[in-house]
Design a protein around this motif. Structure first.
Motif, PDB file in Angstrom:
ATOM      1  N   GLU A  72       0.808  -1.215   0.000  1.00 38.18           N
ATOM      2  CA  GLU A  72       0.000   0.000   0.000  1.00 38.18           C
ATOM      3  C   GLU A  72       0.846   1.271   0.000  1.00 38.18           C
ATOM      4  OE1 GLU A  72      -2.539   0.529   3.398  1.00 38.18           O
ATOM      5  OE2 GLU A  72      -1.106  -0.416   4.753  1.00 38.18           O
ATOM      6  N   HIS A  73       2.140   1.160   0.309  1.00 36.66           N
ATOM      7  CA  HIS A  73       3.007   2.333   0.294  1.00 36.66           C
ATOM      8  C   HIS A  73       3.283   2.821  -1.128  1.00 36.66           C
ATOM      9  CE1 HIS A  73       3.818   0.444   4.222  1.00 36.66           C
ATOM     10  NE2 HIS A  73       3.974   1.679   4.641  1.00 36.66           N
ATOM     11  N   VAL A  74       3.076   1.973  -2.126  1.00 33.81           N
ATOM     12  CA  VAL A  74       3.317   2.370  -3.518  1.00 33.81           C
ATOM     13  C   VAL A  74       2.091   2.106  -4.389  1.00 33.81           C
ATOM     14  CG1 VAL A  74       5.813   2.194  -3.456  1.00 33.81           C
ATOM     15  CG2 VAL A  74       4.483   0.143  -3.913  1.00 33.81           C
ATOM     16  N   LEU A  75       0.894   2.173  -3.802  1.00 32.66           N
ATOM     17  CA  LEU A  75      -0.334   2.008  -4.576  1.00 32.66           C
ATOM     18  C   LEU A  75      -0.568   3.237  -5.458  1.00 32.66           C
ATOM     19  CD1 LEU A  75      -2.971   0.481  -2.105  1.00 32.66           C
ATOM     20  CD2 LEU A  75      -1.851  -0.659  -4.028  1.00 32.66           C
ATOM     21  N   VAL A  76      -0.984   2.992  -6.684  1.00 30.74           N
ATOM     22  CA  VAL A  76      -1.406   4.056  -7.589  1.00 30.74           C
ATOM     23  C   VAL A  76      -2.707   3.614  -8.261  1.00 30.74           C
ATOM     24  CG1 VAL A  76       0.923   4.917  -8.033  1.00 30.74           C
ATOM     25  CG2 VAL A  76      -0.042   3.130  -9.507  1.00 30.74           C
ATOM     26  N   MET A  77      -3.317   4.540  -8.984  1.00 28.41           N
ATOM     27  CA  MET A  77      -4.582   4.260  -9.646  1.00 28.41           C
ATOM     28  C   MET A  77      -4.327   3.820 -11.088  1.00 28.41           C
ATOM     29  SD  MET A  77      -7.936   6.763  -9.676  1.00 28.41           S
ATOM     30  CE  MET A  77      -7.683   7.102  -7.925  1.00 28.41           C
ATOM     31  N   TYR A  78      -4.986   2.758 -11.490  1.00 21.33           N
ATOM     32  CA  TYR A  78      -4.947   2.294 -12.873  1.00 21.33           C
ATOM     33  C   TYR A  78      -6.343   2.418 -13.471  1.00 21.33           C
ATOM     34  CZ  TYR A  78      -0.276   0.239 -12.391  1.00 21.33           C
ATOM     35  OH  TYR A  78       1.068   0.045 -12.211  1.00 21.33           O
TER      36      TYR A  78
ATOM     37  N   ASN B 295      -1.461   3.440 -16.260  1.00 20.13           N
ATOM     38  CA  ASN B 295      -1.026   3.867 -14.934  1.00 20.13           C
ATOM     39  C   ASN B 295      -1.314   5.365 -14.804  1.00 20.13           C
ATOM     40  OD1 ASN B 295       0.364   4.707 -12.631  1.00 20.13           O
ATOM     41  ND2 ASN B 295       2.058   3.297 -12.958  1.00 20.13           N
ATOM     42  N   MET B 296      -2.263   5.732 -13.931  1.00 19.24           N
ATOM     43  CA  MET B 296      -2.627   7.122 -13.736  1.00 19.24           C
ATOM     44  C   MET B 296      -1.835   7.765 -12.613  1.00 19.24           C
ATOM     45  SD  MET B 296      -6.757   6.604 -13.990  1.00 19.24           S
ATOM     46  CE  MET B 296      -7.129   8.368 -13.884  1.00 19.24           C
ATOM     47  N   SER B 297      -0.946   7.002 -11.992  1.00 20.53           N
ATOM     48  CA  SER B 297      -0.166   7.456 -10.844  1.00 20.53           C
ATOM     49  C   SER B 297      -1.106   7.844  -9.696  1.00 20.53           C
ATOM     50  CB  SER B 297       0.745   8.620 -11.234  1.00 20.53           C
ATOM     51  OG  SER B 297       1.639   8.919 -10.182  1.00 20.53           O
ATOM     52  N   GLN B 298      -0.731   8.808  -8.888  1.00 22.37           N
ATOM     53  CA  GLN B 298      -1.557   9.246  -7.768  1.00 22.37           C
ATOM     54  C   GLN B 298      -1.154  10.662  -7.383  1.00 22.37           C
ATOM     55  OE1 GLN B 298      -0.151   9.661  -4.393  1.00 22.37           O
ATOM     56  NE2 GLN B 298       1.886   9.305  -5.243  1.00 22.37           N
TER      57      GLN B 298
ATOM     58  N   ALA C  69      -3.184  -0.616  -7.684  1.00 28.06           N
ATOM     59  CA  ALA C  69      -2.125  -1.622  -7.754  1.00 28.06           C
ATOM     60  C   ALA C  69      -0.794  -0.925  -7.520  1.00 28.06           C
ATOM     61  CB  ALA C  69      -2.136  -2.342  -9.100  1.00 28.06           C
ATOM     62  N   ASN C  70       0.248  -1.727  -7.366  1.00 22.81           N
ATOM     63  CA  ASN C  70       1.572  -1.165  -7.127  1.00 22.81           C
ATOM     64  C   ASN C  70       2.113  -0.435  -8.345  1.00 22.81           C
ATOM     65  OD1 ASN C  70       2.869  -3.765  -4.878  1.00 22.81           O
ATOM     66  ND2 ASN C  70       1.608  -1.987  -4.488  1.00 22.81           N
ATOM     67  N   ASP C  71       2.835   0.640  -8.076  1.00 22.48           N
ATOM     68  CA  ASP C  71       3.437   1.451  -9.126  1.00 22.48           C
ATOM     69  C   ASP C  71       4.777   0.830  -9.500  1.00 22.48           C
ATOM     70  OD1 ASP C  71       3.993   3.431 -10.901  1.00 22.48           O
ATOM     71  OD2 ASP C  71       4.464   4.964  -9.420  1.00 22.48           O
ATOM     72  N   VAL C  72       4.716  -0.267 -10.236  1.00 23.77           N
ATOM     73  CA  VAL C  72       5.926  -0.980 -10.636  1.00 23.77           C
ATOM     74  C   VAL C  72       6.100  -0.814 -12.135  1.00 23.77           C
ATOM     75  CG1 VAL C  72       7.096  -3.193 -10.737  1.00 23.77           C
ATOM     76  CG2 VAL C  72       5.654  -2.640  -8.771  1.00 23.77           C
TER      77      VAL C  72
ATOM     78  N   GLY D  29      13.366  15.341  -7.056  1.00 23.17           N
ATOM     79  CA  GLY D  29      12.176  15.336  -7.912  1.00 23.17           C
ATOM     80  C   GLY D  29      12.112  14.225  -8.929  1.00 23.17           C
ATOM     81  N   ILE D  30      12.738  13.083  -8.655  1.00 19.27           N
ATOM     82  CA  ILE D  30      12.710  11.975  -9.608  1.00 19.27           C
ATOM     83  C   ILE D  30      11.436  11.163  -9.418  1.00 19.27           C
ATOM     84  CG2 ILE D  30      13.916   9.902 -10.383  1.00 19.27           C
ATOM     85  CD1 ILE D  30      15.331  12.479 -11.045  1.00 19.27           C
ATOM     86  N   ARG D  31      10.828  10.765 -10.524  1.00 22.13           N
ATOM     87  CA  ARG D  31       9.573  10.016 -10.466  1.00 22.13           C
ATOM     88  C   ARG D  31       9.790   8.587  -9.967  1.00 22.13           C
ATOM     89  NH1 ARG D  31       7.476  11.825 -16.459  1.00 22.13           N
ATOM     90  NH2 ARG D  31       6.811  13.946 -15.929  1.00 22.13           N
ATOM     91  N   THR D  32       8.686   7.975  -9.541  1.00 25.54           N
ATOM     92  CA  THR D  32       8.719   6.580  -9.103  1.00 25.54           C
ATOM     93  C   THR D  32       9.242   5.673 -10.208  1.00 25.54           C
ATOM     94  OG1 THR D  32       6.861   6.938  -7.614  1.00 25.54           O
ATOM     95  CG2 THR D  32       7.295   4.666  -8.293  1.00 25.54           C
ATOM     96  N   GLY D  33      10.138   4.767  -9.847  1.00 32.78           N
ATOM     97  CA  GLY D  33      10.676   3.837 -10.830  1.00 32.78           C
ATOM     98  C   GLY D  33      12.031   3.303 -10.394  1.00 32.78           C
TER      99      GLY D  33
END
Length: 501
Positions: free
Chosen positions: A223-229, A240-243, A267-270, A462-466
């Motif tokens: 849940e620490h890296v959940l985003v909206m799909y 992946n709509m991120s959050q 789901a996880n932002d992987v 400021g680097i995005r998730t990944g």
């Protein structure tokens, strides 16, 4: 002539039926209630082949007891208030669709959709859901409500857990909530909850959508890296709509600036699944004259088999295998930190070098950083503070060449923290002249470049998730994981300017 059973009371009353295991409304029969009557079915099923039609305020059914009860029959009952009060693990099970005119109230226990659907009247709602008392649906089915939403502000129709905000007139909106994991192109798995939201007017909404969930529905997702799909083709393809905001305590993920609504899940932002570990921290120290204690932690593990501990004494040419430590990750996969420790019987008086050979189930491997441990002293112990200045860097490149201890001590890239939230720093030790460091995405796209001198600390923000790769000539590539990063990646022109300046 039709048979009609009418219970008409002017005061609130609870009516118990315990005589048999099934309350059956036969074909041609009708049950009507008034005055807020509640029909209590204790360890009983409800079979409706006739007519059950309870309008708002006309009563309802309470299913209680310690055994699972079933709603079944040829016809859909129209229930005013449906109360679930099951204990001892018992559930209320649907074997057919039903309609709720007033509310579903959870006192205790779960309601299993079992592939059937619940249609809720416009003003109906769900009350009392919790981690243990709630609607489930591993076999499919959904709960649906329709409401007219004109410029909604945090509207949560039916208390289904989808909060909608928009300055637009969405018109009549159909909202469905289901409880099965979603998958498709762009999405391998999700939590055990999804929402289908279909407005009559569904363009240029500039909407904010907040989706709720229970911890029991996480389905292995972190849940620490959940985003909206979101999927616009019934789950075949997902974006992946991120959050914008996520709250792990209140259990929701929120996204602003949505132009249209469709099928959504969490789901996880992987971005890319990489075999092995991330965030490895490896250290060791001599606790006794004849023992060296090794410790390491990992942030995530993917398709892991385990860790081969390797040791090299300073009078030996190469590393040799020591003990193999199996992964603690269930089935080799974990999104939570794991901790390991191993004691090596070592009474060597000189310097010992240790590293971890990180083994995956796909027969690939990488090496950790090398650590040094001094030999036993005359007093029989070692240096309790012995460890490298920073053990947080993991070497990700596969190499069968011998790692020279002297080079490891003098040439080193340090990254901290790793993993991080998009803000981190790194430094290079062991370079004689200015060197260019380059940060790439996992698929090889250049993000930024930095001019580095020896022991300079470079900050990155400021680097995005990944997952990113930091490459410096003459050094092993470093893998950096960003969880919940920012929205800024410097454009190419800015990167070029950074180099020129």
């Amino acid at each position: 002539m039709k048979s009609v059973i009418t219970i008409a009371l002017l005061i609130s009353l609870v009516f118990n039926i315990n005589a048999q295991n099934v309350m059956k409304v036969s074909a041609g029969a009708t049950i009507k209630t008034s005055g807020g009557v509640t029909l209590v079915l204790s360890d009983m099923d409800l079979e409706n082949d006739g007519i059950i039609n309870q309008a708002t305020g006309e009563g309802g059914f309470r299913f209680s007891g310690t055994q699972t009860s079933v709603i079944k029959g040829a016809n859909a009952p129209y229930i005013g208030i449906l109360e679930v009060n099951k204990t001892n693990g018992a559930k209320l099970l649907l074997n057919r669709n039903i309609t709720i005119n007033s509310s579903i109230n959870f006192i205790s226990g779960q309601l299993n959709l079992n592939g059937s659907n619940i249609v809720m009247a416009t003003s109906a709602n769900i009350a009392g859901e919790s981690e243990t008392n709630r609607i489930i649906g591993p076999g499919g089915g959904f709960v649906e409500i329709r409401q007219n939403l004109n410029a909604p502000n945090g509207s949560n129709p039916g208390n289904l857990g989808a909060f909608i905000t928009s300055t637009s007139n969405l018109g009549n909106v159909t909202i469905r909530r289901g409880h099965t994991a979603q998958s498709g192109t762009g999405l391998s798995n999700s939590i055990n909850r999804y929402y289908s939201i279909v407005p009559t007017n569904n363009s240029n909404l500039n909407a904010t959508l907040r989706l709720k969930y229970f911890d029991a529905e996480l389905n292995g997702q972190d849940e620490h890296v959940l985003v909206m799909y979101q999927s616009s083709d019934n789950g075949a393809n997902w974006s992946n709509m991120s959050q914008t905001t996520r709250n792990n305590n209140a259990n929701y993920v929120e996204k602003t600036g949505i132009s249209n609504l469709a099928l959504q899940t969490l789901a996880n932002d992987v971005i890319v699944v990489v075999d092995g570990v991330t965030g490895l921290v490896f250290s060791g120290q001599r606790k006794k004259a004849a023992e060296v204690q090794l410790k390491w932690t990992s942030q995530t593990e993917t398709n892991m088999s385990g860790y081969q501990v390797q040791r090299k004494l300073d009078n030996e040419v190469d590393f040799s295998d020591n003990t193999f430590v199996n992964t603690q990750a269930p089935n080799g996969n974990s999104l939570s930190p794991l901790s390991y420790q191993q004691v090596d019987a070592n009474s060597y008086t000189g310097v010992s070098y240790y590293r971890l050979k990180i083994m995956t189930t796909n027969n690939t491997f990488t090496y950790s950083n090398v650590i040094t441990v001094p030999g036993k002293t005359k007093g029989g112990g070692g240096n309790p503070n012995n460890r490298e200045a920073d053990d947080s860097v993991i070497t990700t490149a596969v190499s069968m060449k011998m790692i020279q201890p002297t080079n490891t001590m003098t040439k080193k890239v340090t990254v901290g923290p790793n993993p991080n939230n998009g803000n981190f720093w790194f430094s290079v030790n062991g370079i004689e002249k200015e060197t260019i460091a380059t940060l790439f995405t996992i698929d090889g796209k250049q993000v930024n470049q930095f001019r580095m001198v020896n022991q300079q600390q470079q900050h990155v923000n400021g680097i995005r998730t990944g997952i990113y790769l930091l490459k410096i000539p003459g050094f092993e590539t470093q893998r950096i994981i960003v969880n919940g990063g920012g929205n800024v990646i410097a454009p190419a022109t800015q990167i070029k300017n950074n180099i020129k300046n």
